[in-house]
Design a protein around this motif. Structure first.
Motif, PDB file in Angstrom:
ATOM      1  N   UNK A  61      36.850  32.443  50.358  1.00 24.86           N
ATOM      2  CA  UNK A  61      38.070  33.203  50.091  1.00 24.86           C
ATOM      3  C   UNK A  61      37.981  33.843  48.718  1.00 24.86           C
ATOM      4  N   UNK A  62      38.883  34.790  48.452  1.00 21.95           N
ATOM      5  CA  UNK A  62      39.093  35.330  47.113  1.00 21.95           C
ATOM      6  C   UNK A  62      40.585  35.308  46.846  1.00 21.95           C
ATOM      7  N   UNK A  63      40.967  34.944  45.624  1.00 25.14           N
ATOM      8  CA  UNK A  63      42.379  34.754  45.291  1.00 25.14           C
ATOM      9  C   UNK A  63      42.595  34.960  43.798  1.00 25.14           C
ATOM     10  N   UNK A  64      43.836  34.756  43.354  1.00 28.10           N
ATOM     11  CA  UNK A  64      44.210  34.825  41.935  1.00 28.10           C
ATOM     12  C   UNK A  64      43.775  36.129  41.269  1.00 28.10           C
ATOM     13  N   UNK A  65      44.162  37.299  41.785  1.00 33.15           N
ATOM     14  CA  UNK A  65      43.698  38.559  41.199  1.00 33.15           C
ATOM     15  C   UNK A  65      44.420  38.933  39.903  1.00 33.15           C
ATOM     16  N   UNK A  78      38.793  38.021  40.166  1.00 36.15           N
ATOM     17  CA  UNK A  78      39.342  37.126  41.178  1.00 36.15           C
ATOM     18  C   UNK A  78      38.636  35.768  41.153  1.00 36.15           C
ATOM     19  N   UNK A  79      39.353  34.777  41.639  1.00 37.68           N
ATOM     20  CA  UNK A  79      38.723  33.497  41.950  1.00 37.68           C
ATOM     21  C   UNK A  79      37.908  33.693  43.226  1.00 37.68           C
ATOM     22  N   UNK A  80      36.630  33.356  43.177  1.00 36.46           N
ATOM     23  CA  UNK A  80      35.741  33.557  44.322  1.00 36.46           C
ATOM     24  C   UNK A  80      35.201  32.200  44.761  1.00 36.46           C
ATOM     25  N   UNK A 115      42.226  31.669  38.470  1.00 40.75           N
ATOM     26  CA  UNK A 115      43.289  32.279  37.671  1.00 40.75           C
ATOM     27  C   UNK A 115      42.749  33.047  36.453  1.00 40.75           C
ATOM     28  N   UNK A 116      41.883  34.045  36.679  1.00 41.87           N
ATOM     29  CA  UNK A 116      41.219  34.730  35.557  1.00 41.87           C
ATOM     30  C   UNK A 116      42.080  35.796  34.875  1.00 41.87           C
ATOM     31  N   UNK A 117      43.042  35.345  34.087  1.00 39.32           N
ATOM     32  CA  UNK A 117      43.901  36.296  33.379  1.00 39.32           C
ATOM     33  C   UNK A 117      43.090  36.967  32.273  1.00 39.32           C
ATOM     34  N   UNK A 118      42.791  38.249  32.457  1.00 41.69           N
ATOM     35  CA  UNK A 118      42.014  39.027  31.497  1.00 41.69           C
ATOM     36  C   UNK A 118      42.958  39.957  30.744  1.00 41.69           C
ATOM     37  N   UNK A 119      42.759  40.081  29.429  1.00 42.68           N
ATOM     38  CA  UNK A 119      43.631  40.934  28.628  1.00 42.68           C
ATOM     39  C   UNK A 119      42.862  41.457  27.422  1.00 42.68           C
ATOM     40  N   UNK A 120      43.367  42.542  26.860  1.00 47.57           N
ATOM     41  CA  UNK A 120      42.776  43.147  25.674  1.00 47.57           C
ATOM     42  C   UNK A 120      43.617  42.791  24.465  1.00 47.57           C
ATOM     43  N   UNK A 273      52.095  33.481  50.166  1.00 43.65           N
ATOM     44  CA  UNK A 273      51.588  34.272  49.046  1.00 43.65           C
ATOM     45  C   UNK A 273      51.883  33.507  47.764  1.00 43.65           C
ATOM     46  N   UNK A 274      51.046  33.716  46.736  1.00 43.78           N
ATOM     47  CA  UNK A 274      51.312  32.894  45.542  1.00 43.78           C
ATOM     48  C   UNK A 274      50.934  33.521  44.206  1.00 43.78           C
ATOM     49  N   UNK A 275      50.607  34.821  44.153  1.00 46.42           N
ATOM     50  CA  UNK A 275      50.354  35.422  42.850  1.00 46.42           C
ATOM     51  C   UNK A 275      50.518  36.929  42.881  1.00 46.42           C
ATOM     52  N   UNK A 276      50.948  37.486  41.737  1.00 49.62           N
ATOM     53  CA  UNK A 276      51.008  38.933  41.555  1.00 49.62           C
ATOM     54  C   UNK A 276      50.753  39.241  40.087  1.00 49.62           C
ATOM     55  N   UNK A 277      50.072  40.353  39.852  1.00 50.26           N
ATOM     56  CA  UNK A 277      49.838  40.855  38.491  1.00 50.26           C
ATOM     57  C   UNK A 277      50.372  42.278  38.449  1.00 50.26           C
ATOM     58  N   UNK A 278      51.410  42.510  37.638  1.00 50.67           N
ATOM     59  CA  UNK A 278      52.053  43.826  37.523  1.00 50.67           C
ATOM     60  C   UNK A 278      51.851  44.359  36.108  1.00 50.67           C
TER      61      UNK A 278
END
Length: 326
Positions: A61-65, A78-80, A115-120, A273-278
């Protein structure tokens, strides 16, 4: 005896003892000219686990985008999960936010990653993934973005926490993360690399909605935080909470219950469903989310889960009524 039966009926009505079994996870994405208070799942694009499996046969699966857009390119992390004990962090890229290409695994460890939260931050790219199995909340930095991720700091030591979500600004730096006992904790610091410590009101949420499901999003009224709902098991749905900070304290308010939940029309998301990134990108709101499909149409008996979750939700309600979270 009658009272016990009635209590069990009430619990079952809220959190059924017979629960569906979820299967593989996939991701979806879309955009809106206004903040997306309703996600049109049927109209949005999908990247399913079957598509990834064509390129990586061992894919489960792939999740946590989570995504960032840099120089016209969408980088989707994503979590792969493959056929091995631990999941990795993989990357997909797109030039139009619709057609994504798999670029492979970009981070792997001896422990499970998700849960790869990437940010600048100050012109450098960082990733704050879930590293619960490492026993710490670890921060990674890209040495050659979007690759070359290395641990650069330990934000919270000796605490096994899930799904850390961070917000950084000139006036506010906060982080939430959850434990295995349905508690969400809030931490604060004076900067990303400052000393992260528990807030004086450490527990932000508890119960079946006490685990982050995406990054913080700021607007003129404060901060939004997506929060997972597990009343019918893990990955059932997602609500939006408002976090307001003022004079060293904060309040939380559930403003959009079940913002995302299982879909009756999109088979990839018919279990939950369990995640969203806006994020607001180029004048539009672009968002990515995940969900899973039913493994079978059968339901399995779960006694301890509903009893535990309802007990903690009731305890949470008592705390709120008595003002113990304030």
């Amino acid at each position: 005896m009658i009272s016990i039966v009635l209590l069990l009926l009430v619990i079952n009505n809220r959190t059924p003892f017979m629960q569906p079994e979820g299967g593989p996870w996939s991701v979806g994405f879309g955009e809106s000219t206004v903040f997306p208070h309703k996600i049109p799942l049927e109209k949005n694009e999908l990247y399913t686990f079957e598509e990834l499996k064509k390129q990586e046969d061992s894919t489960m699966f792939l999740a946590d985008p989570f995504f960032v857009k840099e120089k016209g390119i969408f980088y989707l992390f994503v979590e792969h999960k493959k056929r091995k004990p631990n999941a990795d962090i993989a990357l997909l890229t797109s030039t139009d936010g619709v057609n994504y290409n798999y670029k492979g695994v970009v981070l792997t460890e001896k422990f499970h990653l998700s849960y790869p939260q990437v940010f600048k931050y100050k012109n450098e790219f960082y990733m704050l993934p879930e590293t619960k199995k490492a026993g710490h909340v670890l921060l990674y930095k890209a040495t050659r973005f979007p690759y070359g991720w290395k641990v650069c700091d330990t934000l919270i030591k000796n605490r096994a926490l899930k799904d850390p979500s961070i917000y950084l600004s000139d006036s506010l730096n906060v982080l939430v993360a959850s434990d295995d006992y349905l508690n969400m904790y809030l931490f604060e610091a004076d900067s990303l690399f400052g000393k992260w410590k528990a807030h004086k009101k450490e527990i932000a949420l508890m119960g079946t909605e006490a685990r982050a499901g995406g990054r913080f999003f700021a607007d003129k009224n404060g901060l939004w935080l997506p929060v997972q709902n597990s009343t019918e098991g893990y990955g059932f749905g997602l609500s939006l909470y408002r976090f307001n900070f003022d004079n060293g304290t904060y309040t939380t308010q559930r403003e959009y219950p079940f913002f995302l939940k299982k879909s009756e029309t999109v088979k990839e998301f018919n279990a939950g469903m369990h995640q969203i990134d806006v994020q607001l990108i180029d004048g539009k709101y672009y968002y990515v989310y995940d969900g899973n499909r039913l493994k079978t149409n059968e339901r399995k008996l779960n006694i301890t889960g509903p009893l535990k979750w309802n007990y903690i939700d009731f305890k949470n309600w008592i705390y709120q009524q008595c003002g113990l979270f304030n």
